[in-house]
Scaffold this active site. Structure first.
Site, PDB file in Angstrom:
ATOM      1  N   ASP A 134      -2.023  -0.604   5.806  1.00 21.34           N
ATOM      2  CA  ASP A 134      -2.696   0.202   6.974  1.00 21.34           C
ATOM      3  C   ASP A 134      -4.089   0.235   7.203  1.00 21.34           C
ATOM      4  O   ASP A 134      -4.334   0.877   8.237  1.00 21.34           O
ATOM      5  CB  ASP A 134      -2.017   1.634   6.872  1.00 21.34           C
ATOM      6  CG  ASP A 134      -2.700   2.431   6.097  1.00 21.34           C
ATOM      7  OD1 ASP A 134      -3.036   3.465   6.389  1.00 21.34           O
ATOM      8  OD2 ASP A 134      -2.701   2.091   5.008  1.00 21.34           O
ATOM      9  N   ASP A 185       0.825  -1.186   0.053  1.00 21.28           N
ATOM     10  CA  ASP A 185       0.163   0.005   0.157  1.00 21.28           C
ATOM     11  C   ASP A 185       0.758   1.240  -0.092  1.00 21.28           C
ATOM     12  O   ASP A 185       1.985   1.188   0.433  1.00 21.28           O
ATOM     13  CB  ASP A 185      -0.629   0.015   1.105  1.00 21.28           C
ATOM     14  CG  ASP A 185      -1.499   1.106   1.462  1.00 21.28           C
ATOM     15  OD1 ASP A 185      -2.498   1.590   0.914  1.00 21.28           O
ATOM     16  OD2 ASP A 185      -1.323   1.812   2.576  1.00 21.28           O
TER      17      ASP A 185
END
Ligand SMILES: O=C(O)COP(=O)(O)O
Ligand SMILES: [Mg+2]
Length: 227
Positions: free
Chosen positions: A178, A11
Site C-alpha cells: 500500500d 505488507d
C-alpha cells in the site's frame, strides 16, 4: 504444493490491516492456507511479523524494519543491515530540538528496533528530514509512521535476501502492498498489486490496483490464484 500459485510477499499495515492497523480476520485463513511460500514484509519491528506468522501458523519468513531485518526460519538465518547508530543519533538530535518521537515513555514502536527509528506522523517532518539526510539516511512516510532508515536496505533487498536463502527468484513472487516502502519489492516481483488505499508511489509502481481497500483489497489481489 500447488505449482500454479506464486509465492507471496505481503505488507502488513494498510494491506492486511484496516486504517487503524487492526488485522482483517478474513485475510488469516488465506495466508494460513496459501499453497506456496508466504513472506511477511513490513516496516514494523521484527516481533510484530514474527508474532503474526506464529498466530497464523505459518513458517516465519520475515522482512522487517523495511529490509533492515531479515529472518528465514527454514535456514535459521537472521540478517541485520542499516546504520542504527545514525538513526538513533537523529532521534537524539530531534529530541534536542524539543520534539519527542510521539510514542510515549515505553515507545513500543521503537523498543525492539535494531536498524532504524520511527517517529509519529503528528510530529514535525522537516527537521527530521534535515537531520536524517545530514547522516545519509532517508525518511519514509508509510502513512502510519515516519521511518528514519538507511537507504542501503528496503523491502526489495529483503526479498532478494529471502530468495538467496530459499532458492527463489524475486520475479516468481506476487507482491501486495500500500505504500512507498513497498516500491522496491513491487519493482522486483513478477506481479505487484496495490490496494485501493495505496499512496501515489505504490499506485504508480503496481502492475494492478484493486477496487477494494485494505484487507478486502488483499483478498481481491489474491483472488485470481484461489480456486
Ligand atoms: O510500520 C509502518 O509504518 C508501516 O508498516 P508496513 O510496512 O507493514 O505497512
Ligand atoms: Mg503498508
Amino acid at each position: 504444493m500447488d505449482n500454479d500459485t506464486p509465492p507471496l510477499i505481503v505488507d502488513i499495515d494498510g494491506t492486511l490491516t484496516d486504517e487503524n492497523r487492526a488485522i482483517d480476520p478474513h485475510v488469516m485463513p488465506v495466508l494460513r492456507e496459501w499453497p506456496a511460500r508466504v513472506v511477511i514484509a513490513t516496516g514494523k519491528a521484527m516481533p510484530f511479523p514474527i508474532a503474526l506468522c506464529e498466530f497464523l501458523g505459518i513458517e516465519r519468513t520475515v522482512v522487517a524494519e523495511n529490509g533492515g531485518v531479515v529472518f528465514v526460519e527454514a535456514t535459521d538465518e537472521l540478517r541485520l543491515e542499516g546504520d542504527h547508530e545514525a538513526a538513533l543519533a537523529v532521534g537524539e538530535a530531534y529530541r534536542d530540538l524539543g520534539h519527542d518521537l510521539g510514542f510515549g515513555q515505553v515507545d513500543l514502536a521503537n523498543r525492539w528496533r535494531e536498524t532504524e527509528l520511527v517517529v509519529s506522523r503528528d510530529r514535525p517532518l522537516e527537521p527530521l528530514e534535515e537531520l536524517a539526510s545530514a547522516r545519509g539516511l532517508v525518511v519514509l512516510d508509510t502513512g502510519f509512521a515516519y521511518h528514519v532508515t538507511d537507504p542501503v536496505v528496503d523491502k526489495g533487498t529483503g526479498l532478494e535476501a529471502v530468495c538467496a536463502e530459499l532458492g527463489f527468484e524475486p520475479a516468481e513472487f506476487l507482491a501486495v502492498g500500500d505504500s512507498v516502502n513497498d516500491a522496491q519489492m513491487f519493482d522486483l516481483a513478477g506481479e505487484a498489486v496495490a490496494v485501493a488505499n495505496a499512496d501515489e508511489t505504490a499506485l504508480e509502481r503496481a502492475d494492478r490496483v484493486t477496487d477494494a481497500s485494505y484487507g478486502d483489497g488483499f483478498l481481491e489481489a489474491v483472488a485470481p490464484y484461489r480456486s
